[in-house]
Design an enzyme around this catalytic site. Structure first.
Site, mmCIF file in Angstrom:
data_model
loop_
_atom_site.group_PDB
_atom_site.id
_atom_site.type_symbol
_atom_site.label_atom_id
_atom_site.label_comp_id
_atom_site.label_asym_id
_atom_site.label_seq_id
_atom_site.Cartn_x
_atom_site.Cartn_y
_atom_site.Cartn_z
ATOM 1 N N GLU A 290 0.829 -1.209 0.000
ATOM 2 C CA GLU A 290 0.000 0.000 0.000
ATOM 3 C C GLU A 290 0.862 1.257 0.000
ATOM 4 O O GLU A 290 0.829 2.038 0.948
ATOM 5 C CB GLU A 290 -0.880 0.014 1.255
ATOM 6 C CG GLU A 290 -1.780 -1.186 1.392
ATOM 7 C CD GLU A 290 -2.362 -1.326 2.781
ATOM 8 O OE1 GLU A 290 -3.401 -1.997 2.918
ATOM 9 O OE2 GLU A 290 -1.786 -0.776 3.751
ATOM 10 N N PRO A 291 1.632 1.499 -1.035
ATOM 11 C CA PRO A 291 2.465 2.697 -1.039
ATOM 12 C C PRO A 291 1.646 3.943 -1.358
ATOM 13 O O PRO A 291 0.748 3.911 -2.195
ATOM 14 C CB PRO A 291 3.456 2.412 -2.177
ATOM 15 C CG PRO A 291 2.722 1.504 -3.107
ATOM 16 C CD PRO A 291 1.772 0.698 -2.260
ATOM 17 N N GLY A 292 1.941 5.012 -0.672
ATOM 18 C CA GLY A 292 1.277 6.288 -0.954
ATOM 19 C C GLY A 292 2.301 7.331 -1.370
ATOM 20 O O GLY A 292 2.434 7.707 -2.530
ATOM 21 N N ARG A 293 3.111 7.747 -0.374
ATOM 22 C CA ARG A 293 4.079 8.828 -0.568
ATOM 23 C C ARG A 293 5.013 8.566 -1.748
ATOM 24 O O ARG A 293 5.284 9.458 -2.550
ATOM 25 C CB ARG A 293 4.897 8.966 0.726
ATOM 26 C CG ARG A 293 5.769 10.188 0.782
ATOM 27 C CD ARG A 293 6.728 10.122 1.985
ATOM 28 N NE ARG A 293 6.117 9.708 3.226
ATOM 29 C CZ ARG A 293 5.626 10.541 4.149
ATOM 30 N NH1 ARG A 293 5.682 11.843 3.970
ATOM 31 N NH2 ARG A 293 5.086 10.073 5.264
ATOM 32 N N ARG A 330 2.483 20.244 7.108
ATOM 33 C CA ARG A 330 3.468 19.269 7.570
ATOM 34 C C ARG A 330 4.602 19.887 8.385
ATOM 35 O O ARG A 330 5.150 19.223 9.265
ATOM 36 C CB ARG A 330 4.016 18.437 6.397
ATOM 37 C CG ARG A 330 2.928 17.569 5.756
ATOM 38 C CD ARG A 330 3.424 16.553 4.737
ATOM 39 N NE ARG A 330 4.147 15.461 5.353
ATOM 40 C CZ ARG A 330 5.459 15.335 5.387
ATOM 41 N NH1 ARG A 330 6.228 16.257 4.809
ATOM 42 N NH2 ARG A 330 6.034 14.318 5.980
ATOM 43 N N TYR A 334 4.921 18.392 11.943
ATOM 44 C CA TYR A 334 6.062 17.480 12.161
ATOM 45 C C TYR A 334 7.425 18.134 12.005
ATOM 46 O O TYR A 334 8.439 17.431 12.062
ATOM 47 C CB TYR A 334 6.040 16.319 11.141
ATOM 48 C CG TYR A 334 4.714 15.735 10.761
ATOM 49 C CD1 TYR A 334 3.930 15.076 11.705
ATOM 50 C CD2 TYR A 334 4.249 15.800 9.445
ATOM 51 C CE1 TYR A 334 2.716 14.509 11.324
ATOM 52 C CE2 TYR A 334 3.050 15.231 9.069
ATOM 53 C CZ TYR A 334 2.281 14.596 10.017
ATOM 54 O OH TYR A 334 1.092 14.022 9.647
ATOM 55 N N CYS A 361 -3.448 33.070 10.896
ATOM 56 C CA CYS A 361 -3.275 33.867 12.089
ATOM 57 C C CYS A 361 -2.687 32.975 13.179
ATOM 58 O O CYS A 361 -3.369 32.596 14.125
ATOM 59 C CB CYS A 361 -4.640 34.396 12.495
ATOM 60 S SG CYS A 361 -4.501 35.760 13.599
ATOM 61 N N GLU A 362 -1.430 32.592 12.984
ATOM 62 C CA GLU A 362 -0.806 31.580 13.833
ATOM 63 C C GLU A 362 0.697 31.624 13.574
ATOM 64 O O GLU A 362 1.128 31.436 12.428
ATOM 65 C CB GLU A 362 -1.405 30.225 13.408
ATOM 66 C CG GLU A 362 -0.820 29.033 14.042
ATOM 67 C CD GLU A 362 -1.843 28.253 14.870
ATOM 68 O OE1 GLU A 362 -3.034 28.609 14.897
ATOM 69 O OE2 GLU A 362 -1.411 27.286 15.504
HETATM 70 N N1 LLP Z 1 -1.002 1.638 4.709
HETATM 71 C C1 LLP Z 1 -1.336 2.012 5.952
HETATM 72 C C2 LLP Z 1 -2.104 1.087 6.779
HETATM 73 C C3 LLP Z 1 -0.939 3.259 6.435
HETATM 74 O O1 LLP Z 1 -1.260 3.601 7.670
HETATM 75 C C4 LLP Z 1 -0.204 4.131 5.612
HETATM 76 C C5 LLP Z 1 0.195 5.451 6.072
HETATM 77 C C6 LLP Z 1 0.116 3.718 4.305
HETATM 78 C C7 LLP Z 1 -0.290 2.449 3.887
HETATM 79 C C8 LLP Z 1 0.875 4.571 3.333
HETATM 80 O O2 LLP Z 1 2.135 4.891 3.776
HETATM 81 P P1 LLP Z 1 3.187 5.631 2.796
HETATM 82 O O3 LLP Z 1 3.553 4.666 1.705
HETATM 83 O O4 LLP Z 1 2.512 6.845 2.246
HETATM 84 O O5 LLP Z 1 4.316 5.956 3.679
HETATM 85 N N2 LLP Z 1 0.639 12.346 7.465
HETATM 86 C C9 LLP Z 1 1.960 11.757 7.564
HETATM 87 C C10 LLP Z 1 1.992 10.347 7.028
HETATM 88 C C11 LLP Z 1 1.028 9.422 7.723
HETATM 89 C C12 LLP Z 1 1.042 8.050 7.137
HETATM 90 C C13 LLP Z 1 -0.016 7.216 7.764
HETATM 91 N N3 LLP Z 1 -0.161 5.922 7.215
HETATM 92 C C14 LLP Z 1 2.943 12.649 6.814
HETATM 93 O O6 LLP Z 1 2.535 13.675 6.297
HETATM 94 O O7 LLP Z 1 4.126 12.348 6.772
#
Ligand code: LLP
Length: 431
Positions: A290-293, A330, A334, A361-362
């Site tokens: 499950e890649p996102g980033r 972000r 973080y 305003c922060e």
């Molecule tokens: N699968 C699950 C169950 C997850 O919790 C996550 C991310 C992913 C896949 C995708 O992860 P990735 O490949 O994108 O690293 N808001 C934070 C990131 C939170 C990620 C939460 N879970 C940020 O801006 O860095």
């Protein structure tokens, strides 16, 4: 440049995917999210190729849409053969509206409501990842009432903390997600789940974290999970057929970052899974990631206009822009680091060190501090790089700021995929 899709034109403008960012800012206004479609597609194919080469194609990549959820993104990843990971009714709704086939959707959430579970069951979502015992109970009842069998996976905490310098294998019991291995909780959950008549337990899921730069924690997660599957087979005679290893590969946010390419990471995980299966004589499970980033992060940038500059002698120089924590929270959340470039002066050296401040305003509404930048003047276009993940998806309406527009660039041509919100949009739910 930070990513290979960024170049500088002969007149010194920053280009992304063949499009001139200065022209984009002029045509579409700012703040403006710009995504490079070709790079997103290349990343999708990169993941698919590794599964094909190393694992006979016996798997599914589900784009983690928490990184960026909008209809066009689901269409793009679907057309590249990917499914989607969703973590809320809202993401599920968007994916379905975009035409993502329900069977390619993985539904997450540590605190899903009955409405969300019902939605998943009604639409026949391919896999629901269950997080806790009360959820199993509720889902079984919902499936029964709907006359369906729900395909589920269980979310396991594999006890790997990947965010320390040398990852450690303890200390992750304190997480709100899933069932812990060490305490026996996970085994008890497997036993319970396998007994519900309206649930079909396909396999296990784990996710060890995000923006992880190295391969070894992932490989270790693969080994730990296969060992646990083997133990389940020994104890209750159940052979699970699927293993979902979550997301997490990191990307380059700054010139100093040196993450392992996701291809290397996936290869290492698959090698570990195959080896562990061979050792235990366990049938190789269908694999999900499950890649996102790593799919969208580096493919995006955000354009802003410089509204003012404040030099505070001997302290710092603020470059103030027409966006900020509403479109990119972000740094506020973080202290995440970014690179910035003045898009209309991209060929000039970055000789100043500035703090980029937003409109809210922060005081903490900053995009970054100690950032090298070309000499900024009012009206300049600032590009903040690698904002494709967790920016738009984490945007807020603080101070009633409308959400920014997003354009998708392909071979130099840009099209709007999320229109800019209006003030009317902002008050549409007010009575
Ligand atoms: N699968 C699950 C169950 C997850 O919790 C996550 C991310 C992913 C896949 C995708 O992860 P990735 O490949 O994108 O690293 N808001 C934070 C990131 C939170 C990620 C939460 N879970 C940020 O801006 O860095």
């Amino acid at each position: 440049m930070l990513t290979p899709n960024l170049t500088v034109s002969p007149d010194g403008h920053l280009m992304i995917g063949g499009a001139d960012t200065v022209a984009l800012a002029k045509t579409h206004g700012t703040p403006l999210y710009v995504m490079d479609e070709n790079m997103i597609r290349e990343n999708c194919r990169g993941y698919g190729n590794v599964i094909a080469e190393e694992y006979g194609g016996n798997g599914l990549i589900c784009f983690a849409s928490k990184a960026l959820s909008c209809k066009e993104l689901y269409r793009i990843v679907d057309s590249e053969g990917l499914g989607a990971d969703v973590v809320s009714g809202g993401e599920l709704y968007t994916a379905l509206k975009a035409g993502m086939p329900a069977e390619k959707i993985v539904m997450h959430g540590n605190s899903k409501t009955n409405t969300e579970l019902q939605m998943a069951v009604t639409h026949g979502v391919g896999r629901i990842v269950c997080d806790n015992l009360p959820e199993l109970e509720r889902l079984d009842r919902i499936a029964e009432k709907s006359g369906r069998i729900a395909n589920i996976m269980l979310r396991i905490k594999p006890g790997i903390d990947a965010h320390t310098h040398d990852f450690v294998k303890t200390g992750q019991i304190d997480s709100k997600f899933g069932f812990a291995l060490e305490t026996g909780e996970a085994m008890a959950a497997v036993k319970a789940a396998s007994l519900y008549p309206n649930l079909h337990l396909l396999g296990l899921h784990c996710h060890i974290g995000s923006q992880i730069l190295d391969t070894e924690p992932f490989a270790e997660a693969g080994r730990v999970m296969v060992q646990f599957m083997d133990k389940i087979r020994d104890e209750i005679g159940l052979t699970l057929t699927e293993l979902n290893l979550g997301g997490g590969p990191g990307i380059r946010y700054t010139e100093e970052d040196d993450p392992k390419p996701f291809g290397e990471i996936v290869r290492a995980i698959l090698a570990a899974v195959k080896e562990s299966c061979e050792r235990a004589d366990y049938p190789k499970p269908f694999i999900l990631f499950e890649p996102g980033r790593s799919i969208v992060g580096g493919a995006g940038l955000t354009l802003y206009t410089v509204m003012a500059k404040k030099v505070i002698p001997n302290i710092r120089t603020y470059v103030l822009i027409d966006g900020g924590m509403c479109d990119n929270p972000r740094y506020a959340l973080y202290h995440s680091r970014y690179e910035a470039v003045i898009a209309n002066k991209a060929a000039e050296p970055r000789t100043e060190t500035v703090t980029i401040g937003g409109q809210c305003c922060e005081s903490g509404d900053l995009i970054g501090e100690d950032m090298p930048l070309q000499t900024a003047e009012c009206g300049d276009t600032v590009a903040v790089l690698a904002t494709g993940a967790y920016n738009y998806s984490m945007a807020s309406h603080y101070n009633r700021n409308p959400n920014a527009e997003m354009v998708m660039v392909r071979d130099g041509e840009a099209r709007t995929v999320i229109r800019r919100e209006t003030y009317e949009d902002i008050i549409r739910c007010d009575i």
